[in-house]
Write a protein that holds these residues in place. Structure first.
Motif, short mmCIF file in Angstrom:
data_model
loop_
_atom_site.label_atom_id
_atom_site.label_comp_id
_atom_site.label_asym_id
_atom_site.label_seq_id
_atom_site.Cartn_x
_atom_site.Cartn_y
_atom_site.Cartn_z
N TYR A 152 42.02 24.96 31.32
CA TYR A 152 41.13 25.95 31.93
C TYR A 152 40.09 25.20 32.76
O TYR A 152 39.73 24.06 32.44
CB TYR A 152 40.45 26.81 30.87
CG TYR A 152 41.35 27.83 30.21
CD1 TYR A 152 41.83 28.92 30.91
CD2 TYR A 152 41.73 27.69 28.87
CE1 TYR A 152 42.67 29.86 30.31
CE2 TYR A 152 42.56 28.61 28.26
CZ TYR A 152 43.03 29.70 28.98
OH TYR A 152 43.86 30.61 28.39
N ASP B 195 42.43 30.19 39.98
CA ASP B 195 43.62 29.53 39.44
C ASP B 195 44.11 28.53 40.48
O ASP B 195 44.21 28.85 41.67
CB ASP B 195 44.71 30.56 39.15
CG ASP B 195 44.26 31.61 38.14
OD1 ASP B 195 43.54 31.26 37.20
OD2 ASP B 195 44.62 32.79 38.32
N ASP C 293 46.74 24.92 41.40
CA ASP C 293 47.75 23.91 41.13
C ASP C 293 47.35 22.61 41.82
O ASP C 293 46.93 22.62 42.98
CB ASP C 293 49.12 24.34 41.66
CG ASP C 293 49.82 25.31 40.73
OD1 ASP C 293 49.23 25.69 39.71
OD2 ASP C 293 50.96 25.73 41.05
N ARG D 274 48.18 22.51 36.31
CA ARG D 274 47.77 23.90 36.59
C ARG D 274 46.54 24.26 35.76
O ARG D 274 46.55 24.10 34.53
CB ARG D 274 48.93 24.86 36.30
CG ARG D 274 48.63 26.33 36.57
CD ARG D 274 49.93 27.12 36.60
NE ARG D 274 50.74 26.73 37.75
CZ ARG D 274 52.06 26.97 37.86
NH1 ARG D 274 52.70 27.56 36.86
NH2 ARG D 274 52.72 26.60 38.94
N PHE E 54 43.47 27.25 35.00
CA PHE E 54 43.24 28.70 35.08
C PHE E 54 41.75 29.01 35.00
O PHE E 54 41.00 28.36 34.28
CB PHE E 54 43.97 29.41 33.94
CG PHE E 54 45.45 29.14 33.88
CD1 PHE E 54 46.32 29.81 34.72
CD2 PHE E 54 45.96 28.19 33.00
CE1 PHE E 54 47.69 29.56 34.67
CE2 PHE E 54 47.32 27.94 32.94
CZ PHE E 54 48.18 28.63 33.77
N VAL F 135 45.01 33.14 29.78
CA VAL F 135 46.46 33.31 29.83
C VAL F 135 46.99 33.20 28.40
O VAL F 135 46.42 32.52 27.56
CB VAL F 135 47.13 32.24 30.73
CG1 VAL F 135 46.75 32.45 32.19
CG2 VAL F 135 46.77 30.83 30.28
N ARG G 182 42.01 38.35 31.75
CA ARG G 182 42.73 38.44 33.02
C ARG G 182 43.08 39.89 33.32
O ARG G 182 43.64 40.61 32.49
CB ARG G 182 44.01 37.59 32.96
CG ARG G 182 44.79 37.55 34.27
CD ARG G 182 45.86 36.48 34.23
NE ARG G 182 45.27 35.15 34.10
CZ ARG G 182 44.84 34.44 35.15
NH1 ARG G 182 44.93 34.93 36.37
NH2 ARG G 182 44.33 33.25 34.94
N LEU H 258 49.53 36.79 36.92
CA LEU H 258 49.69 35.56 37.68
C LEU H 258 50.81 35.73 38.72
O LEU H 258 51.75 36.50 38.52
CB LEU H 258 50.05 34.41 36.74
CG LEU H 258 48.95 33.94 35.79
CD1 LEU H 258 49.54 33.00 34.74
CD2 LEU H 258 47.84 33.24 36.56
N LYS I 270 54.19 35.02 40.81
CA LYS I 270 55.50 34.55 40.40
C LYS I 270 56.27 34.02 41.61
O LYS I 270 55.99 34.42 42.75
CB LYS I 270 56.30 35.68 39.74
CG LYS I 270 55.68 36.19 38.44
CD LYS I 270 56.54 37.30 37.82
CE LYS I 270 55.94 37.79 36.51
NZ LYS I 270 56.77 38.86 35.91
#
Length: 334
Positions: free
Chosen positions: A119, A180, A182, A202, A204, A208, A223, A227, A229
């Protein structure tokens, strides 16, 4: 050894508990864990082992780059991270073969290499172990930085760590970022990345179900939206917004272009006819007209200044290797 017979022992502070980062249950082993302790801050612990010339097999049980005969001096096998790899050549496929999207989970889904999770704001320790037996490897993690000497907060900040044979290193940082996000990690040079030695970290902003919060930190917000996809399609173009700089900030702006041009190395005629260089936009015409031989581009700024770089792709003409984006030669072809 080339059979990847190696392991690691991570020693924690007295009184620590090792938790599964997904379920919260205590564990005895594993490459990712949540470490809790009543006397020190809880943190995410991640262990990455890199190995080269590993004797791996494909999904059909066929060896990858096997030696031509037992005892061959040739380098067999391929590269890996924790016995996994994600060769880029297998992601250069429909719906889009553009190499700009090879790292995109939106287009291709997540890689099979370790997916690192945290996180925003979490303390993180990454334990690097060089299980490789022949080459040194350079670990890179985009966006995050760590002190070269963990106990010394005045030591240099790094984004890269070189590992030699049988080496190890622990890098420690607090996850920086908003929303969020990456981040790419990899063991480079380009041939290692091409052979699959890369993955995604990753982080957040909101809760999650597959990642427990650190017990001593504020629980992430609930949330509200799911997320994203994988779609198998190109992601939408990023909207370019006007930047709002702090009042009285000194801003240095650079216009940079990427060019295809001949590079002359000396007066004897040694040159690269297919050179690709970065240059200032104002110098591009002189470079292309051969009035100026390109030099390595160095941008400068003073401490505390804001640097704004506008990069434009002006590469034209054939690429290296018969026009296929300059892809490197690798032991195993798709």
């Amino acid at each position: 050894c080339s059979s990847d017979l190696f392991a690691g022992l991570n020693v924690q502070a007295r009184g620590s508990k090792f938790l599964d980062s997904c379920t919260g249950k205590e564990i005895k082993s594993g490459t990712q864990a949540t470490i809790t302790n009543p006397l020190i801050p809880d943190f995410r612990e991640i262990t990455l082992m890199v190995h080269d010339f590993a004797l791996l097999f494909d999904k059909d049980g066929c060896p990858l780059n096997p030696p031509p005969f037992p005892g061959s001096p040739d380098d067999p096998g391929v590269m890996g991270i924790n016995y996994k790899n994600e060769p880029i050549q297998f992601r250069l496929k429909e719906p889009d073969c553009d190499p700009a999207y090879v790292f995109s989970s939106w287009v291709h889904g997540d890689p099979v290499t370790p997916m690192l999770l945290a996180y925003n704001g979490d303390p993180v320790r990454v334990r690097l172990i060089q299980g490789a037996h022949e080459e040194s490897h350079s670990f890179n993690l985009h966006r995050q930085r760590w002190h070269r000497e963990r106990p010394d907060l005045d030591s240099e900040l790094d984004q890269q760590q070189q590992l030699v044979i049988a080496d190890s290193f622990t890098l420690e940082f607090n996850m920086e970022g908003e929303g969020d996000l990456d981040m790419l990690y990899h063991f480079g040079a380009i041939d290692d990345i091409w052979n699959g030695n890369w993955g995604i970290f990753r982080s957040f902003e909101k809760e999650v179900p597959h990642l427990i919060p650190l017990p001593d930190r504020k629980k992430p917000a609930k949330r509200e939206k799911p997320l994203p996809k994988p779609t198998g399609k190109k992601p939408p173009m990023v909207k370019q917004l006007d930047y709002c700089y702090p009042p009285n900030a000194k801003v240095r702006k650079y216009d940079v272009v990427a060019l295809s041009t001949r590079i002359d190395y000396n007066k004897h005629g040694d040159h690269d006819p297919y050179g690709i260089v970065f240059a200032l936009k104002d110098d591009a015409e002189a470079i292309l007209s051969k009035r100026l031989n390109p030099e390595p581009l160095i941008l400068r700024a003073n401490v505390g200044e804001i640097v704004e770089v506008t990069l434009t792709n002006k590469i034209t003409g054939p690429f290296h290797h018969d026009g296929i984006h300059g892809y490197p030669d690798v032991p195993v072809a798709a």
